[in-house]
Design a protein around this motif. Structure first.
Motif, PDB file in Angstrom:
ATOM      1  N   ASP A 121     -41.552  -3.533   1.240  1.00 37.71           N
ATOM      2  CA  ASP A 121     -40.985  -3.165   2.375  1.00 37.71           C
ATOM      3  C   ASP A 121     -41.121  -3.785   3.611  1.00 37.71           C
ATOM      4  OD1 ASP A 121     -43.368  -2.190   3.175  1.00 37.71           O
ATOM      5  OD2 ASP A 121     -42.939  -0.243   3.148  1.00 37.71           O
ATOM      6  N   LYS A 122     -41.705  -4.962   3.690  1.00 34.94           N
ATOM      7  CA  LYS A 122     -42.116  -5.717   4.756  1.00 34.94           C
ATOM      8  C   LYS A 122     -41.363  -7.119   4.829  1.00 34.94           C
ATOM      9  CE  LYS A 122     -47.013  -5.133   6.353  1.00 34.94           C
ATOM     10  NZ  LYS A 122     -48.230  -5.913   6.756  1.00 34.94           N
ATOM     11  N   GLY A 123     -40.680  -7.336   3.621  1.00 35.50           N
ATOM     12  CA  GLY A 123     -40.148  -8.268   3.338  1.00 35.50           C
ATOM     13  C   GLY A 123     -38.435  -8.264   4.287  1.00 35.50           C
ATOM     14  N   LEU A 124     -37.671  -9.177   4.305  1.00 34.77           N
ATOM     15  CA  LEU A 124     -36.376  -9.156   4.991  1.00 34.77           C
ATOM     16  C   LEU A 124     -35.509  -8.424   4.063  1.00 34.77           C
ATOM     17  CD1 LEU A 124     -35.921 -12.912   6.107  1.00 34.77           C
ATOM     18  CD2 LEU A 124     -36.368 -10.973   7.403  1.00 34.77           C
ATOM     19  N   GLU A 125     -34.688  -7.368   4.666  1.00 34.83           N
ATOM     20  CA  GLU A 125     -34.002  -6.425   3.939  1.00 34.83           C
ATOM     21  C   GLU A 125     -32.681  -7.494   3.296  1.00 34.83           C
ATOM     22  OE1 GLU A 125     -33.041  -2.602   5.744  1.00 34.83           O
ATOM     23  OE2 GLU A 125     -34.157  -3.565   7.386  1.00 34.83           O
ATOM     24  N   ASN A 126     -32.041  -8.279   4.024  1.00 39.06           N
ATOM     25  CA  ASN A 126     -31.270  -9.338   3.711  1.00 39.06           C
ATOM     26  C   ASN A 126     -31.620 -10.864   3.722  1.00 39.06           C
ATOM     27  OD1 ASN A 126     -28.891  -7.542   3.031  1.00 39.06           O
ATOM     28  ND2 ASN A 126     -28.713  -7.151   5.104  1.00 39.06           N
ATOM     29  N   GLN A 127     -31.384 -11.418   2.534  1.00 37.19           N
ATOM     30  CA  GLN A 127     -32.140 -12.751   2.415  1.00 37.19           C
ATOM     31  C   GLN A 127     -31.104 -13.811   2.244  1.00 37.19           C
ATOM     32  OE1 GLN A 127     -34.766 -12.507  -0.460  1.00 37.19           O
ATOM     33  NE2 GLN A 127     -36.240 -10.842   0.606  1.00 37.19           N
ATOM     34  N   GLY A 128     -29.787 -13.691   2.808  1.00 41.18           N
ATOM     35  CA  GLY A 128     -29.000 -14.898   2.759  1.00 41.18           C
ATOM     36  C   GLY A 128     -28.971 -15.369   4.522  1.00 41.18           C
ATOM     37  N   TRP A 129     -28.202 -15.997   4.829  1.00 38.84           N
ATOM     38  CA  TRP A 129     -28.219 -16.673   6.182  1.00 38.84           C
ATOM     39  C   TRP A 129     -27.943 -15.632   7.112  1.00 38.84           C
ATOM     40  CZ3 TRP A 129     -25.220 -17.222  10.479  1.00 38.84           C
ATOM     41  CH2 TRP A 129     -23.611 -17.356  10.354  1.00 38.84           C
ATOM     42  N   LYS A 130     -27.180 -14.631   6.841  1.00 40.48           N
ATOM     43  CA  LYS A 130     -26.906 -13.353   7.620  1.00 40.48           C
ATOM     44  C   LYS A 130     -27.719 -12.268   7.226  1.00 40.48           C
ATOM     45  CE  LYS A 130     -21.827 -14.423   8.034  1.00 40.48           C
ATOM     46  NZ  LYS A 130     -20.423 -13.832   7.771  1.00 40.48           N
ATOM     47  N   ASP A 131     -29.046 -12.485   7.685  1.00 37.42           N
ATOM     48  CA  ASP A 131     -30.304 -11.617   7.213  1.00 37.42           C
ATOM     49  C   ASP A 131     -30.408 -10.589   8.269  1.00 37.42           C
ATOM     50  OD1 ASP A 131     -31.205 -13.246   9.210  1.00 37.42           O
ATOM     51  OD2 ASP A 131     -32.779 -14.218   8.310  1.00 37.42           O
ATOM     52  N   SER A 132     -29.378 -10.040   8.990  1.00 35.74           N
ATOM     53  CA  SER A 132     -29.417  -8.740   9.782  1.00 35.74           C
ATOM     54  C   SER A 132     -29.698  -7.657   8.866  1.00 35.74           C
ATOM     55  CB  SER A 132     -28.562  -8.615  10.712  1.00 35.74           C
ATOM     56  OG  SER A 132     -28.565  -9.903  11.859  1.00 35.74           O
ATOM     57  N   HIS A 133     -30.329  -6.551   9.054  1.00 30.19           N
ATOM     58  CA  HIS A 133     -30.328  -5.530   8.265  1.00 30.19           C
ATOM     59  C   HIS A 133     -29.187  -4.858   7.973  1.00 30.19           C
ATOM     60  CE1 HIS A 133     -29.675  -3.051  11.934  1.00 30.19           C
ATOM     61  NE2 HIS A 133     -29.644  -1.936  11.232  1.00 30.19           N
ATOM     62  N   ASP A 134     -27.973  -4.991   8.906  1.00 34.95           N
ATOM     63  CA  ASP A 134     -26.715  -4.453   8.490  1.00 34.95           C
ATOM     64  C   ASP A 134     -25.502  -5.695   8.275  1.00 34.95           C
ATOM     65  OD1 ASP A 134     -26.616  -5.591  10.851  1.00 34.95           O
ATOM     66  OD2 ASP A 134     -25.837  -3.976  12.095  1.00 34.95           O
ATOM     67  N   SER A 135     -26.037  -6.737   7.926  1.00 33.23           N
ATOM     68  CA  SER A 135     -24.777  -7.756   7.657  1.00 33.23           C
ATOM     69  C   SER A 135     -24.148  -7.621   6.530  1.00 33.23           C
ATOM     70  CB  SER A 135     -25.654  -9.087   7.965  1.00 33.23           C
ATOM     71  OG  SER A 135     -26.916  -9.284   6.935  1.00 33.23           O
ATOM     72  N   ILE A 136     -24.674  -6.871   5.561  1.00 23.29           N
ATOM     73  CA  ILE A 136     -24.021  -6.834   4.322  1.00 23.29           C
ATOM     74  C   ILE A 136     -23.578  -5.297   3.900  1.00 23.29           C
ATOM     75  CG2 ILE A 136     -24.065  -7.351   1.574  1.00 23.29           C
ATOM     76  CD1 ILE A 136     -24.584  -9.920   3.535  1.00 23.29           C
ATOM     77  N   PHE A 137     -22.182  -5.139   3.822  1.00 20.58           N
ATOM     78  CA  PHE A 137     -21.692  -3.763   3.877  1.00 20.58           C
ATOM     79  C   PHE A 137     -20.382  -3.848   3.327  1.00 20.58           C
ATOM     80  CE2 PHE A 137     -20.402  -5.970   7.668  1.00 20.58           C
ATOM     81  CZ  PHE A 137     -19.034  -5.807   7.896  1.00 20.58           C
ATOM     82  N   HIS A 138     -19.880  -2.474   2.815  1.00 22.42           N
ATOM     83  CA  HIS A 138     -18.545  -2.338   2.209  1.00 22.42           C
ATOM     84  C   HIS A 138     -17.269  -2.036   3.099  1.00 22.42           C
ATOM     85  CE1 HIS A 138     -19.981  -2.048  -2.133  1.00 22.42           C
ATOM     86  NE2 HIS A 138     -21.169  -1.521  -1.497  1.00 22.42           N
ATOM     87  N   ALA A 139     -16.290  -2.006   2.573  1.00 25.61           N
ATOM     88  CA  ALA A 139     -15.194  -1.911   3.484  1.00 25.61           C
ATOM     89  C   ALA A 139     -15.178  -0.719   4.359  1.00 25.61           C
ATOM     90  CB  ALA A 139     -13.910  -1.944   2.838  1.00 25.61           C
ATOM     91  N   ASP A 140     -15.992   0.577   3.878  1.00 22.41           N
ATOM     92  CA  ASP A 140     -16.000   1.779   4.955  1.00 22.41           C
ATOM     93  C   ASP A 140     -17.261   1.732   5.969  1.00 22.41           C
ATOM     94  OD1 ASP A 140     -18.242   2.137   3.133  1.00 22.41           O
ATOM     95  OD2 ASP A 140     -17.483   3.802   2.304  1.00 22.41           O
ATOM     96  N   GLY A 141     -17.853   0.609   5.843  1.00 22.28           N
ATOM     97  CA  GLY A 141     -18.966   0.402   6.608  1.00 22.28           C
ATOM     98  C   GLY A 141     -20.422   0.852   6.207  1.00 22.28           C
TER      99      GLY A 141
END
Length: 770
Positions: free
Chosen positions: A473-493
C-alpha cells in the motif's frame, strides 16, 4: 457512450466521490501557486536551485531553495540594502541557462528616521550573477555608484538551512527529524550541519568575500563605501556536502551497491571544488564560471541545431535545448536527463526514455546514457516494497532522508509498468539512428531480462497483456505515465480495480518486441527474431479485439482486472499510433476522436476528453494538456501519414509557448477551451523546466518533416514533409548519421515543401517520398 458535460464542468454519479475525500499518497500540496510569481531554476549534477526573480530564496513561502540529493540545503537567502529589497530592473536566465543575471537598483533610502538624510533611488546599480557548479552555488553582487556624492551602504545577507526532505517541501508531514546545528567557523564562513535519522551528515558552508564587517549564525553584514563612480563586488559561495556518520571511511564496495549513489561522483565531478588557500572569492568565482562554461560547451559539442524563419520559434528552441542540457546529469554510464525542477530532479526511467526518444535525432548520447544507466540499475530480485521483480526497469531513485529511511519507497523504486517495454523499445530506436552495436551488446543481457519480465511478471494472469497492481500500500496506485490515484476509471466514473492493462503499454510491448526482433537478427539469432516478431503480431490482433471501442471511435483507456473496458476517450489512444500497434484502418477514427472539440482544446490534446465522467481541465491527468503526450501523439499521427493533424497540434503548442515565461513549454497546463485574445491557463504546481516537455518541440518538428534516420542504409528519409503555418522555412544543421553529416533546408510553398541539401559530409543519401 461517455457522459456529456459542458466545458469546465464535472458530472459524476453518486457513490464514488468518497474515494476522493482523502488526499492521495505522495500528493504535491498546493497552498501557493508556482504561477503567482516568476521563479528561476539552476541545476548542475544532483544540485538544483529554485530562486525568486531577485536571486533570493525563501522571502515568500514556496519551494524555493538550494537542493542537493533531494534535500533543501539552503532555505533562506535574502540580500537587502539598508534593510530594504532593491528595486528590480530585469531578471533573466542566460540563453544557455548557465547563470541567472539580475539587474537592480537602490530604492529610496531614508538613513535616519529623525532627519532628512536620504539616498534617492536609482543612484547605485546592482548586478547579480548566480550559477551552480559541482556542488556549489556561486553568487556575485556587483555595486556601481552613479551618484555625485560619496555613499556608505549597509548590505545584509540573511540565510538559513532547514534540511527539509523534498517530500516534506511537497507537503508530507514528519513526526521526527534529525539534529541541526549552526556555527560561525571563521570571520568569513558560517556552517550548518544536520545529522539525519539516516546517519547521513549534511553540511552547508556559506562563505563570504571580502570579509564581512559583522557575521553571526544566519546573518552577515557589509559596510560598503562607494565614492562617485565607485565599484564594489561581494561574493557568496554556498557549498553543500554529505557523508555517512562513520568513524572511519566506508568500504569502497558500500558506495557501489546503491543505485542512486552511482550519480554522485560523476554528476558532481567528485564533489565540490577544493580551492587553494589564499585565493580571493572573486578569483574563485571567475574560475568556476569559466569551468562551468567549458563544461557546457563540451556537453553540447556536435549536436544538431535548427534555425527557422520564425524568430520566436528559434527562441523557444534555444530555451528547449538549454533546458535539456541543464537537466542532463553525468553518470558512470553516460548523461541522463533528470525529469524536472523542482519536484522531479532525479532519474526517472520513463521520463528519461521518452526524452531520449524525442531528442534522438539531435543528440543520440541521451539515449546511450539512458540505456546503459537503466541496464546497470535493473532489478535483479523480487522486492515487494520496491515493486521490483527481476528484469524490471527503475522508475525513480532518491537520495533524501525519507527515502533512505523507507518513509517513502523511492530510494530505488520500480513501480512503473511502462518503463521496461519503453527501455526495450528505445534500444532499437537508438541503434537505428546510431549504429552503435557496442552499446547494444553491452545492454543485451538487460534487454533479454526485460523481455522475460514482460512475459512472466508483466503478464500477471497469462492473457497476453501486460498489467500492473502495486505490491504494497506504499506503492503508487497507478503505474502508467498517468499515475494519479484517480486517472484510470470507467465510463461512469468509478475507479478501475486491477490488475490494470493500459492501452499505451500494450503498444510499447508491441514496438519493443518488433525492435528487439530486428536487433536479434542483426546479432545472428533468427530464431529469437522470428519468435518475437510473431508474438508482436499476435499481440496486435489481441489488442484490437480487446481495446477497440466502435461506439467511442477509439481505443479504450484500459482493461480492468475483470477484462472490462475502461470505455473512456483519452490521449492514451494516440500512443497506439505512436507505437504502430493500431491497425491502419483504425488510424483515421483515432485521429478524428483525438482532434475533435472534446479532445483538442485549441492548444493541445487533452489527457481526458471533455464530457467524460472525471473530466476536469484543472486536474493533473484527467483533462489537462501535456506537451510530451501531444508530441508522442503527433509522432503517431505522422507514422500513419496524418501530417495535417500533427501540424495542427504543433501549431497549438507553438502558440502555447508564446504565452510562457522564457517561451518554455511547462510540464503541463490546464485543459480549458481556447478563447480569443487569451492564453492557455497554467497548472499551479507544474515543473518548469521539465525534460520531456523540453524535448517535445524536436519531436513535433521531426513528425511534421517525416524525418527518419536509418544508419544501416546510410539514409535520411523525409516522408511527405509539411510545415505548419507559423514556419515558412527551416534549416537543420549537422544532422548526423554514422560518420556522415548533412545540412537540410526546408521551404514551404503554400501546401508544398521543398528540400535542399545545403552541405553534405560523407556519402549519406537523402530521400524524399510523397
Amino acid at each position: 457512450m461517455a457522459a456529456q458535460a459542458q466545458a469546465g464542468s464535472v458530472q459524476m454519479p453518486r457513490g464514488f466521490q468518497d474515494a476522493d475525500e482523502v488526499l492521495p499518497t505522495y500528493h504535491i500540496e498546493a497552498q501557493t501557486s508556482l504561477v503567482e510569481r516568476p521563479l528561476r531554476s539552476l541545476k548542475f549534477g544532483e544540485a538544483f536551485g529554485v530562486l525568486d526573480s531577485y536571486g533570493d530564496i525563501g522571502v515568500q513561502p514556496g519551494p524555493e531553495g538550494l537542493y542537493f540529493q533531494d534535500t533543501r540545503y539552503l532555505s533562506r537567502l535574502e540580500v537587502t540594502v539598508e534593510g530594504q529589497r532593491p528595486l528590480m530592473l530585469s531578471s533573466v536566465m542566460q540563453d544557455d541557462n548557465g547563470a541567472l543575471s539580475v539587474d537592480m537598483t537602490t530604492p529610496d533610502i531614508r538613513l535616519d528616521a529623525h532627519d532628512e538624510t536620504s539616498i534617492p533611488r536609482e543612484t547605485v546599480a546592482i548586478e547579480r550573477t548566480k550559477f551552480l557548479f559541482r556542488g556549489t552555488c556561486y553568487d556575485r553582487i556587483g555595486l556601481r555608484s552613479y551618484d555625485a556624492k560619496h555613499r556608505r551602504l549597509r548590505i545584509a545577507v540573511t540565510f538559513d538551512a532547514d534540511y527539509r526532505d523534498l517530500f516534506e517541501v511537497r507537503g508530507t508531514n514528519r513526526t521526527e527529524r534529525g539534529k541541526r546545528g549552526v556555527q560561525v567557523t571563521s570571520d568569513r564562513e558560517v556552517q550548518f550541519r544536520y545529522v539525519g535519522l539516516d546517519e547521513i551528515v549534511r553540511t552547508t558552508a556559506v562563505h563570504f568575500g571580502p570579509t564581512p564587517d559583522r557575521i553571526e549564525p544566519g546573518r552577515a553584514e557589509f559596510d560598503v563605501s562607494l565614492p562617485p563612480g565607485g565599484r564594489v563586488s561581494l561574493f557568496i559561495r554556498v557549498v553543500f556536502e554529505s557523508h555517512r556518520a562513520f568513524t572511519k571511511p566506508p568500504a569502497a564496495d558500500m558506495v557501489g551497491e546503491d543505485a542512486a549513489a552511482r550519480l554522485t561522483l560523476a554528476a558532481n565531478g567528485g564533489g565540490p571544488v577544493r580551492h587553494p588557500k589564499g585565493l580571493s572569492e572573486g578569483t574563485i568565482f571567475a574560475r568556476a564560471y569559466r569551468d562551468q562554461r567549458r563544461d557546457q560547451r563540451e556537453m553540447t559539442a556536435g549536436i544538431t541545431t535548427i534555425i527557422s524563419s520564425n524568430d520566436q520559434f528559434n527562441e523557444g528552441l534555444c530555451r528547449a535545448t538549454a533546458d535539456l542540457y541543464m537537466l542532463a546529469s553525468r553518470t558512470p554510464e553516460g548523461i541522463y536527463p533528470f525529469a524536472g525542477i523542482p519536484w522531479y530532479s532525479t532519474v526517472f526511467g520513463r521520463d528519461g526514455i521518452i526524452t531520449a526518444m524525442m531528442a534522438l535525432w539531435i543528440d543520440a548520447k541521451f539515449a546511450r546514457g539512458v540505456l546503459r544507466y537503466l541496464a546497470a540499475t535493473q532489478a535483479k530480485t523480487v522486492d515487494p516494497a520496491a515493486d521490483a521483480q527481476p528484469g524490471k526497469v527503475l522508475h525513480e531513485t532518491r537520495r533524501g532522508e525519507m527515502a533512505m529511511l523507507g518513509e517513502v519507497p523511492f530510494r530505488h523504486y520500480y513501480g512503473t509498468i511502462d518503463g521496461t517495454p519503453l527501455f526495450a523499445m528505445l534500444a532499437w530506436e537508438y541503434y537505428a539512428v546510431s549504429g552503435d552495436m557496442e552499446t547494444i551488446r553491452a545492454v543485451w543481457p538487460a534487454l533479454e531480462l526485460a523481455l522475460a519480465w514482460m512475459d512472466r511478471y508483466g503478464d500477471r494472469d497469462g492473457d497476453g497483456f501486460v498489467e500492473y497492481a502495486r505490491d504494497t500500500d506504499k506503492g503508487l496506485e497507478n503505474q502508467g505515465w498517468k499515475d494519479s490515484h484517480d486517472s484510470i476509471f470507467h465510463a461512469d466514473g468509478h475507479l478501475a480495480k486491477g490488475p490494470i492493462a493500459l492501452c499505451e503499454v500494450q503498444g510499447y510491448v508491441y514496438a519493443a518486441k518488433h525492435g528487439i526482433a530486428k536487433l536479434a537478427r542483426l546479432l545472428g539469432d533468427d530464431v529469437t527474431a522470428d519468435r518475437l516478431a510473431s508474438e508482436a503480431e499476435a499481440l496486435r490482433e489481441r489488442f484490437d479485439a480487446a481495446f477497440w471501442n466502435e461506439e467511442l471511435g477509439t481505443y479504450a483507456l484500459a482493461l480492468d482486472g475483470a477484462k472490462k473496458q475502461c470505455a473512456v476517450r483519452s490521449s492514451n489512444a494516440g500512443h497506439a499510433l505512436f507505437t504502430g500497434i493500431a491497425k491502419p484502418e483504425r488510424a483515421a477514427r483515432v485521429a478524428e476522436t483525438l482532434l475533435c472539440k472534446d479532445g483538442f482544446n485549441g492548444w493541445g490534446v487533452r489527457t481526458i476528453a471533455q464530457g467524460e465522467a472525471r473530466y476536469n481541465p484543472m486536474s493533473y491527468h484527467n483533462g489537462s494538456i501535456w506537451p510530451h503526450d501531444n508530441a508522442l501523439i503527433a509522432m503517431g499521427l505522422a507514422r500513419y501519414d496524418r501530417k495535417a493533424e500533427a501540424a495542427r497540434i504543433f501549431q497549438g503548442m507553438f502558440d502555447t509557448a508564446l504565452y510562457q515565461d522564457q517561451k518554455r513549454l511547462p510540464e503541463l497546463f490546464c485543459g480549458f477551451t481556447r478563447r480569443r485574445q487569451r492564453g492557455p491557463v497554467s497548472y499551479p504546481v507544474a515543473c518548469s523546466p521539465q525534460a520531456w516537455a523540453a524535448a517535445a518541440p524536436f519531436a513535433f518538428l521531426a513528425a511534421c518533416l517525416g524525418l527518419e534516420l536509418d544508419h544501416d542504409r546510410n539514409r535520411v528519409r523525409l516522408n511527405n514533409p509539411i510545415l505548419p503555418a507559423f514556419l515558412d522555412g527551416v534549416t537543420l544543421y549537422n544532422v548526423r548519421l554514422g560518420a556522415s553529416r548533412v545540412d537540410l533546408r526546408f521551404q514551404r510553398h503554400a501546401d508544398d515543401v521543398t528540400v535542399s541539401v545545403v552541405r553534405r559530409v560523407g556519402d549519406v543519401q537523402v530521400v524524399m517520398t510523397k
